[in-house]
Design an enzyme around this catalytic site. Sequence first.
Site, PDB file in Angstrom:
ATOM      1  N   ALA A 276     -74.730 -19.147   1.050  1.00 17.67           N
ATOM      2  CA  ALA A 276     -73.310 -18.920   2.205  1.00 17.67           C
ATOM      3  C   ALA A 276     -72.362 -18.642   2.202  1.00 17.67           C
ATOM      4  CB  ALA A 276     -73.026 -20.469   1.885  1.00 17.67           C
ATOM      5  N   MET A 277     -71.335 -17.918   3.154  1.00 18.28           N
ATOM      6  CA  MET A 277     -70.525 -17.376   2.487  1.00 18.28           C
ATOM      7  C   MET A 277     -69.222 -18.060   3.499  1.00 18.28           C
ATOM      8  SD  MET A 277     -69.705 -14.837   1.705  1.00 18.28           S
ATOM      9  CE  MET A 277     -67.453 -13.751   1.683  1.00 18.28           C
ATOM     10  N   ASN A 279     -65.791 -17.057   4.261  1.00 11.76           N
ATOM     11  CA  ASN A 279     -65.628 -16.923   5.328  1.00 11.76           C
ATOM     12  C   ASN A 279     -64.171 -18.023   5.665  1.00 11.76           C
ATOM     13  OD1 ASN A 279     -67.373 -14.872   5.489  1.00 11.76           O
ATOM     14  ND2 ASN A 279     -68.168 -16.456   6.875  1.00 11.76           N
ATOM     15  N   HIS A 311     -68.502 -26.077  -2.548  1.00 11.43           N
ATOM     16  CA  HIS A 311     -68.607 -24.738  -2.973  1.00 11.43           C
ATOM     17  C   HIS A 311     -68.310 -24.040  -2.409  1.00 11.43           C
ATOM     18  CE1 HIS A 311     -70.265 -21.323  -5.365  1.00 11.43           C
ATOM     19  NE2 HIS A 311     -69.592 -20.606  -4.555  1.00 11.43           N
ATOM     20  N   GLU A 312     -68.198 -23.806  -1.924  1.00  7.02           N
ATOM     21  CA  GLU A 312     -67.591 -22.544   0.062  1.00  7.02           C
ATOM     22  C   GLU A 312     -66.266 -23.352   0.328  1.00  7.02           C
ATOM     23  OE1 GLU A 312     -69.438 -19.825   0.172  1.00  7.02           O
ATOM     24  OE2 GLU A 312     -70.994 -20.298  -0.763  1.00  7.02           O
ATOM     25  N   HIS A 315     -64.062 -21.995  -2.406  1.00  6.22           N
ATOM     26  CA  HIS A 315     -63.436 -20.844  -1.800  1.00  6.22           C
ATOM     27  C   HIS A 315     -62.198 -20.455  -1.152  1.00  6.22           C
ATOM     28  CE1 HIS A 315     -66.153 -18.489  -4.423  1.00  6.22           C
ATOM     29  NE2 HIS A 315     -67.321 -18.869  -3.946  1.00  6.22           N
ATOM     30  N   GLU A 334     -66.664 -16.390  -8.099  1.00  2.00           N
ATOM     31  CA  GLU A 334     -67.990 -17.809  -7.963  1.00  2.00           C
ATOM     32  C   GLU A 334     -67.331 -18.764  -9.242  1.00  2.00           C
ATOM     33  OE1 GLU A 334     -69.004 -17.849  -5.807  1.00  2.00           O
ATOM     34  OE2 GLU A 334     -68.550 -16.162  -4.507  1.00  2.00           O
TER      35      GLU A 334
HETATM   36  N1  BES Z   1     -69.640 -15.790  -1.862  1.00  2.00           N
HETATM   37  C1  BES Z   1     -70.916 -15.920  -1.953  1.00  2.00           C
HETATM   38  C2  BES Z   1     -71.632 -15.591  -0.946  1.00  2.00           C
HETATM   39  C3  BES Z   1     -72.004 -14.074  -1.599  1.00  2.00           C
HETATM   40  C4  BES Z   1     -73.467 -14.100  -2.342  1.00  2.00           C
HETATM   41  C5  BES Z   1     -72.003 -13.199  -0.430  1.00  2.00           C
HETATM   42  C6  BES Z   1     -73.894 -12.540  -2.845  1.00  2.00           C
HETATM   43  C7  BES Z   1     -71.900 -11.566  -1.221  1.00  2.00           C
HETATM   44  C8  BES Z   1     -73.017 -11.401  -2.320  1.00  2.00           C
HETATM   45  C9  BES Z   1     -70.504 -17.584  -1.962  1.00  2.00           C
HETATM   46  O1  BES Z   1     -69.575 -18.640  -1.750  1.00  2.00           O
HETATM   47  C10 BES Z   1     -71.669 -18.281  -2.423  1.00  2.00           C
HETATM   48  O2  BES Z   1     -72.156 -18.020  -3.873  1.00  2.00           O
HETATM   49  N2  BES Z   1     -72.316 -18.563  -2.348  1.00  2.00           N
HETATM   50  C11 BES Z   1     -73.882 -19.069  -3.169  1.00  2.00           C
HETATM   51  C12 BES Z   1     -74.297 -20.789  -2.813  1.00  2.00           C
HETATM   52  C13 BES Z   1     -73.140 -21.266  -4.276  1.00  2.00           C
HETATM   53  C14 BES Z   1     -73.738 -23.065  -3.583  1.00  2.00           C
HETATM   54  C15 BES Z   1     -73.556 -21.022  -5.054  1.00  2.00           C
HETATM   55  C16 BES Z   1     -75.238 -18.608  -2.577  1.00  2.00           C
HETATM   56  O3  BES Z   1     -75.108 -18.099  -1.481  1.00  2.00           O
HETATM   57  O4  BES Z   1     -76.221 -19.189  -3.304  1.00  2.00           O
HETATM   58 ZN    ZN Z   2     -69.531 -18.381  -4.177  1.00  2.00          ZN
END
Ligand code: BES
Ligand code: ZN
Length: 879
Positions: A276-277, A279, A311-312, A315, A334
């Site tokens: 997920a992201m 934004n 999590h998102e 952020h 993160e």
């Molecule tokens: N900011 C990240 C998404 C991301 C990951 C962007 C790698 C660019 C490169 C997002 O907040 C995130 O951490 N997503 C996790 C899920 C989370 C529940 C640990 C993911 O994508 O695994």
């Molecule tokens: Zn994250």
Amino acid sequence: MEQKYSQFRGQPRLPKFAVPKRYDIKLKPDLVACKFSGAVDISVDVVAPTKFIVLNAADLAVHPNSVRFTDQTGSKVLEALVVELCEEDEIVVVEFAENLPIGVGFLCIAFEGTLNDKMKGFYRSSYEHKGEKKNMAVTQFEPADARRCFPCWDEPACKATFKIVLEVPSEVVALSNMPVVEEKVDGNIKTVHYQESPIMSTYLVAVVIGLFDYVEDFTSDGIKVRVYCQVGKANQGKFALDVAVKTLDLYKMYFAVPYSLPKLDMIAIPDFAAGAMENYGLVTYRETALLYDEKHSAASNKQRVATVVAHELAHQWFGNLVTMEWWTHLWLNEGFATWVSYLATDSLFPEWKIWTQFLDESTEGLRLDGLAESHPIEVEINHACEIDEIFDAISYRKGASVIRMLQSYLGPECFQRALASYIKKYACSNAKTEDLWAVLEEESGEPVNKLMNSWTKQKGYPVVAVRVKDQKLEFDQSQFLLSGSHGDGQWIVPITLCCCSYDARKNFLLQAKSESLDTKEFLGCSISQGCLKETGAWIKINVDQTGFYRVKYDDELAGRLRHAIEAKCLSATDRFGILDDSYALCMACQQPLASLLSLMGAYREELEYTVLCNLISISYKIARIAADATPELLGYIEQFFINLFQYPAEKLGWDPKQGESHLDAMLRGELLAALVHFGHDITQDEARRRFDAFLDDRHTALLPPDIRKVAYVAVMQNVSSSSRSGYESLLRVYRETDQSQEKTRILGSLASCPDPDIVLEVLTFVLSSEVRSQDAIFGVHVGIKGRETAWGWLKDNWDHISKTWGSGFLITRFVSSVVSPFSSYEKAKEVEEFFASRAKPSIARTLKQSLERVHINAKWVQSIQNEEHLADIVQELAS
Ligand code: BES
Ligand code: ZN
């Protein structure tokens, strides 16, 4: 020839003689031709005399004649003299004939690009609508791909406001970070204008254009929250919607700052590289991380959705409102979002015991950080291509774990007050790690900076050896490495211990290499009366596993803890920790396998989800290493594991009990899968019987989602070249379902077949167009029997794999999945030779880490082979 503009090349950061304040962006995607055109008008503040403007751009065609600079009044217009795109540095250098006027001006650039299929920048994702294949256009900019959509200062500290306009087909849904302020339809085309955003970083800008349905709700503040899904699937968004609304309210209280945008959209994207992201205001997800279907999702899917949403949304404060100053501080984003997501999930679903499950995060952090090829939490970044690799277990899991350690040292109230004041102080701005420490230090009066630097600025962590000697407890720290050697790191370790009861506790900071405690200090504890000889007296260090370190007890203390486990004196977190530390010490060849196995025997009556899951995953790894080290003992070892898991499995049974807990529902699947894996034939037969019922009726109560994977693995175990029907049935289910979680379960089961020809067929299928490139890696889940096949397949298909996944972080997963299961020095050498001529910066770190794992395995194999008495103990345990 000297390179042009060499003064701007090879630099980690852009020069800052002009900085952006506001972007006016217009984008016009063509969903059929998969192209887009656009224009930016950027308000820049020229702060130093310069003829140049240098900003980021990549994979874009910039129209040189479109580039011009206008002063604030609009009276002076400067055409660009030269517009030079430097692909390698991902920058565009604009040179003017004269110095730019100091102060605010406007930079205009028109450009064109491709809606690519690489799941980054501005890309296309495909879906079916009324039987017709369609494209949607989606952005994924983190870490550094906004530059692939529009020219910009693509660094987290270059915050600006964004005013976006989209020109799209009139029938589609077009979303961006902010709400729509105006929409003009002109025939088949509509022009959608969005409200200007608050100041934010480029990596958080987003647009999504396609056909979607949604569900909607409001927070107590009246913020509109929507979940967008594929047309017809809106109901599956309701669970995430509910979690989001409650979580926003919760974070508002916790951070003492409300959510800062007028709306929040969350949307499921069929092709998505990460999970997920975040934004700002438009969070994008994989379908599996957002959609929950009462009938077809498992309890684990539900938990995944809740934690990813939490999590998102964390952020939106930690990351979006307060942003890391540079990628070196990525962990602030993160690590914190990971930690905070547990806080939210625990408050929403206390019965999930999510803080016990948090130990999975710590363990994975410890596992990666036990490698010499690990890196510090704060890591130097010199080029955009190095950023992807640090989205790893160090930034996320070690990051979250050291935060938990600090919170437990300072106390939750003090910690929360400090976080709230940090958010307030750095809102709409950027922060570094030390800024956070300063706020925490002020709030707590503790030397936070000094304490935490030892955890974030050096890699690794300590193992604390503890022993009793002459009425004293002696503590000695040294760096723990899975290779068995000792590094020279030293930490300030918050030691916690309790003695015979959770009421008799003692805390101190271990600052030196060694320190000892007089046992007389433990008032009320039996060892203070000199009764370590007394049966039943025990000491547990790192109470509840809140510290990021391992503990090595002397034999006497370890024996007592084993009895305490059997006597059910210890908490689940401590039972987890004792097992996990013992396993790590064993892998590092600092403890015999026999003693780990006999410790495992103390968990015969274990019923706690997180502890059992770890016991299961450790048993898988032991069986794998034993297959190489002592194949003649493997059968006994497997029998021992079957004995171990039969008791809890029988307690739970196959069928869900009315009103049973979430954790039992998840545990059932894990236990039955373990029994199937270790060859328990009654379980295997029952799994296949239920699969047959499922083939007749996809809604049968005999195979609910929580145990489907068990059946799929059992079916594949029985498949061979001469008896393929189970495989074909599974492929049919895969093709028929439109549910991503179901597809993922099947993909993850296929390669567990013992027949190498079938495994190769599965791996070939994984690369076919029937598997979305985001999902391919799930199919590469090969056991020890499949590892040679997988390695051959990886080599044969490397060019294709490298071309398809090479520009993102998914490629690293292919390397680690295929390489890490090996356990011989020869194999390590072979792998090294293969990659010698195929080196790529984006896999360099992962390759080194995977090879280190192979070496660790190889050494472990040798150590097991040299272990005396192993056979006797194993045979006794198996009986
Ligand atoms: N900011 C990240 C998404 C991301 C990951 C962007 C790698 C660019 C490169 C997002 O907040 C995130 O951490 N997503 C996790 C899920 C989370 C529940 C640990 C993911 O994508 O695994
Ligand atoms: Zn994250």
